[in-house]
Scaffold this motif. Structure first.
Motif, mmCIF file in Angstrom:
data_model
loop_
_atom_site.group_PDB
_atom_site.id
_atom_site.type_symbol
_atom_site.label_atom_id
_atom_site.label_comp_id
_atom_site.label_asym_id
_atom_site.label_seq_id
_atom_site.Cartn_x
_atom_site.Cartn_y
_atom_site.Cartn_z
ATOM 1 N N GLU A 59 0.877 -1.167 0.000
ATOM 2 C CA GLU A 59 0.000 0.000 0.000
ATOM 3 C C GLU A 59 0.910 1.210 0.000
ATOM 4 O O GLU A 59 1.802 1.335 0.850
ATOM 5 C CB GLU A 59 -0.909 0.028 1.227
ATOM 6 N N ILE A 60 0.704 2.095 -0.986
ATOM 7 C CA ILE A 60 1.544 3.283 -1.129
ATOM 8 C C ILE A 60 0.668 4.491 -1.460
ATOM 9 O O ILE A 60 -0.485 4.355 -1.850
ATOM 10 C CB ILE A 60 2.607 3.112 -2.244
ATOM 11 N N GLU A 61 1.264 5.656 -1.326
ATOM 12 C CA GLU A 61 0.626 6.920 -1.715
ATOM 13 C C GLU A 61 1.426 7.481 -2.896
ATOM 14 O O GLU A 61 2.389 8.223 -2.708
ATOM 15 C CB GLU A 61 0.633 7.886 -0.523
ATOM 16 N N PRO A 62 1.038 7.126 -4.146
ATOM 17 C CA PRO A 62 1.821 7.557 -5.310
ATOM 18 C C PRO A 62 1.684 9.045 -5.633
ATOM 19 O O PRO A 62 2.482 9.585 -6.396
ATOM 20 C CB PRO A 62 1.279 6.703 -6.450
ATOM 21 N N ALA A 63 0.679 9.691 -5.073
ATOM 22 C CA ALA A 63 0.491 11.132 -5.219
ATOM 23 C C ALA A 63 -0.251 11.590 -3.963
ATOM 24 O O ALA A 63 -0.910 10.784 -3.304
ATOM 25 C CB ALA A 63 -0.316 11.438 -6.479
ATOM 26 N N PRO A 64 -0.160 12.860 -3.627
ATOM 27 C CA PRO A 64 -0.834 13.330 -2.413
ATOM 28 C C PRO A 64 -2.322 12.951 -2.389
ATOM 29 O O PRO A 64 -3.045 13.166 -3.363
ATOM 30 C CB PRO A 64 -0.645 14.850 -2.476
ATOM 31 N N ASP A 65 -2.709 12.326 -1.295
ATOM 32 C CA ASP A 65 -4.099 11.908 -1.059
ATOM 33 C C ASP A 65 -4.621 10.850 -2.026
ATOM 34 O O ASP A 65 -5.828 10.658 -2.145
ATOM 35 C CB ASP A 65 -5.050 13.119 -1.047
ATOM 36 N N LEU A 66 -3.741 10.167 -2.728
ATOM 37 C CA LEU A 66 -4.117 9.031 -3.575
ATOM 38 C C LEU A 66 -3.391 7.803 -3.043
ATOM 39 O O LEU A 66 -2.157 7.780 -3.002
ATOM 40 C CB LEU A 66 -3.718 9.240 -5.044
ATOM 41 N N TRP A 67 -4.142 6.798 -2.633
ATOM 42 C CA TRP A 67 -3.570 5.576 -2.081
ATOM 43 C C TRP A 67 -3.908 4.406 -2.974
ATOM 44 O O TRP A 67 -5.011 4.345 -3.529
ATOM 45 C CB TRP A 67 -4.128 5.320 -0.683
ATOM 46 N N GLU A 91 -5.813 6.989 -9.397
ATOM 47 C CA GLU A 91 -4.882 6.214 -8.572
ATOM 48 C C GLU A 91 -3.968 5.353 -9.445
ATOM 49 O O GLU A 91 -2.750 5.334 -9.261
ATOM 50 C CB GLU A 91 -5.662 5.357 -7.584
ATOM 51 N N ALA A 92 -4.570 4.657 -10.391
ATOM 52 C CA ALA A 92 -3.783 3.788 -11.278
ATOM 53 C C ALA A 92 -2.849 4.602 -12.168
ATOM 54 O O ALA A 92 -1.722 4.182 -12.432
ATOM 55 C CB ALA A 92 -4.715 2.930 -12.131
ATOM 56 N N GLY A 93 -3.296 5.771 -12.598
ATOM 57 C CA GLY A 93 -2.454 6.617 -13.445
ATOM 58 C C GLY A 93 -1.209 7.091 -12.713
ATOM 59 O O GLY A 93 -0.111 7.093 -13.274
ATOM 60 N N ALA A 94 -1.371 7.490 -11.464
ATOM 61 C CA ALA A 94 -0.218 7.934 -10.678
ATOM 62 C C ALA A 94 0.782 6.793 -10.506
ATOM 63 O O ALA A 94 1.997 6.981 -10.644
ATOM 64 C CB ALA A 94 -0.671 8.464 -9.316
ATOM 65 N N PHE A 95 0.274 5.592 -10.215
ATOM 66 C CA PHE A 95 1.166 4.438 -10.064
ATOM 67 C C PHE A 95 1.819 4.082 -11.400
ATOM 68 O O PHE A 95 3.019 3.803 -11.458
ATOM 69 C CB PHE A 95 0.409 3.228 -9.520
ATOM 70 N N ALA A 96 1.039 4.081 -12.477
ATOM 71 C CA ALA A 96 1.552 3.693 -13.791
ATOM 72 C C ALA A 96 2.702 4.588 -14.239
ATOM 73 O O ALA A 96 3.690 4.103 -14.803
ATOM 74 C CB ALA A 96 0.424 3.712 -14.826
ATOM 75 N N LEU A 99 5.740 3.582 -12.255
ATOM 76 C CA LEU A 99 6.232 2.302 -12.759
ATOM 77 C C LEU A 99 6.995 2.501 -14.059
ATOM 78 O O LEU A 99 8.117 2.021 -14.222
ATOM 79 C CB LEU A 99 5.057 1.342 -12.958
ATOM 80 N N ARG A 100 6.395 3.224 -14.977
ATOM 81 C CA ARG A 100 6.989 3.455 -16.298
ATOM 82 C C ARG A 100 8.274 4.268 -16.213
ATOM 83 O O ARG A 100 9.272 3.941 -16.847
ATOM 84 C CB ARG A 100 5.965 4.185 -17.176
ATOM 85 N N ASP A 101 8.251 5.340 -15.418
ATOM 86 C CA ASP A 101 9.372 6.282 -15.416
ATOM 87 C C ASP A 101 10.468 5.953 -14.405
ATOM 88 O O ASP A 101 11.592 6.413 -14.553
ATOM 89 C CB ASP A 101 8.869 7.702 -15.129
ATOM 90 N N LEU A 128 0.986 0.959 -22.462
ATOM 91 C CA LEU A 128 0.971 2.251 -21.794
ATOM 92 C C LEU A 128 1.896 3.148 -22.610
ATOM 93 O O LEU A 128 3.007 2.726 -22.948
ATOM 94 C CB LEU A 128 1.505 2.109 -20.364
ATOM 95 N N PRO A 129 1.464 4.356 -22.967
ATOM 96 C CA PRO A 129 2.360 5.228 -23.746
ATOM 97 C C PRO A 129 3.697 5.431 -23.042
ATOM 98 O O PRO A 129 3.751 5.572 -21.822
ATOM 99 C CB PRO A 129 1.578 6.542 -23.838
ATOM 100 N N ALA A 130 4.761 5.439 -23.826
ATOM 101 C CA ALA A 130 6.110 5.596 -23.275
ATOM 102 C C ALA A 130 6.356 7.013 -22.769
ATOM 103 O O ALA A 130 7.300 7.249 -22.025
ATOM 104 C CB ALA A 130 7.155 5.228 -24.326
ATOM 105 N N HIS A 131 5.510 7.940 -23.164
ATOM 106 C CA HIS A 131 5.640 9.335 -22.736
ATOM 107 C C HIS A 131 4.268 9.834 -22.332
ATOM 108 O O HIS A 131 3.255 9.249 -22.680
ATOM 109 C CB HIS A 131 6.208 10.198 -23.867
ATOM 110 N N GLY A 132 4.249 10.936 -21.630
ATOM 111 C CA GLY A 132 2.988 11.547 -21.221
ATOM 112 C C GLY A 132 2.970 11.772 -19.727
ATOM 113 O O GLY A 132 3.542 11.007 -18.958
ATOM 114 N N SER A 133 2.313 12.830 -19.342
ATOM 115 C CA SER A 133 2.222 13.221 -17.937
ATOM 116 C C SER A 133 1.244 12.318 -17.191
ATOM 117 O O SER A 133 0.521 11.519 -17.786
ATOM 118 C CB SER A 133 1.730 14.666 -17.838
ATOM 119 N N ARG A 134 1.221 12.497 -15.903
ATOM 120 C CA ARG A 134 0.262 11.758 -15.084
ATOM 121 C C ARG A 134 -1.158 12.054 -15.549
ATOM 122 O O ARG A 134 -1.999 11.162 -15.630
ATOM 123 C CB ARG A 134 0.443 12.135 -13.617
ATOM 124 N N GLU A 135 -1.440 13.305 -15.885
ATOM 125 C CA GLU A 135 -2.777 13.683 -16.369
ATOM 126 C C GLU A 135 -3.089 12.968 -17.689
ATOM 127 O O GLU A 135 -4.215 12.528 -17.902
ATOM 128 C CB GLU A 135 -2.883 15.201 -16.536
#
Length: 150
Positions: A59-67, A91-96, A99-101, A128-135
């Motif tokens: 269990e981790i917090e990959p971004a503030p207030d996202l677990w 949540e999955a986007g922050a983790f992804a 993971l990718r980067d 998963l795209p090799a580039h792109g922001s969390r958004e």
């Protein structure tokens, strides 16, 4: 004005098909990376009755207030699979992105799937795209879920 639903599902991340060992990872290297990247992670090992192997629960917090809660099954040299349980696209986007980067050796080595897509007959993980922001990645995962949310 429409409001987006925060769909929750399981997300899975894995290397490309036929390249199960492409991440060159072990449970130990993933645990070390999680401990270095995230403050106060909860990490444990257990024997999986499904895979008949030791898995890493976290269990981790990959971004503030996202677990996120996840389970990783990694065996050398040819298998790696990380599942996030009951996660939103945010949540999955922050983790992804982490993971990718920060974990896999090359950003093009991450595929994803969701239990929602699998339940609707989609069996092939998407790249998963090799580039792109969390958004950008969160938007992609949102669109993925919306395509299967009937």
């Amino acid at each position: 004005m429409t409001t987006e639903r925060d769909i929750r599902t399981n997300f899975a991340f894995c290397p490309p098909e036929g390249e199960g060992g492409a991440w060159h990872a072990t449970l130990e290297s993933l645990e070390r990376a999680l401990r270095e990247a995230f403050p106060d992670p909860t990490i444990g090992h257990r024997r999986s009755g499904v895979h008949e192997m030791t898995v890493l629960d976290f269990e981790i917090e990959p971004a503030p207030d996202l677990w996120v809660d996840g389970t990783a099954a990694i065996t050398e040299p040819d298998y790696a699979y990380i599942t996030l349980t009951d996660a939103t696209a945010d949540e999955a986007g922050a983790f992804a992105v982490w993971l990718r980067d920060s974990f896999v050796p090359t950003p093009s080595l991450v595929r994803f799937a969701s239990s929602l897509a699998l339940a609707n007959g989609e069996e092939t993980p998407s790249p998963l795209p090799a580039h792109g922001s969390r958004e950008d990645i969160t938007g992609l995962l949102r669109r993925h879920l919306e395509a299967f949310d009937h």
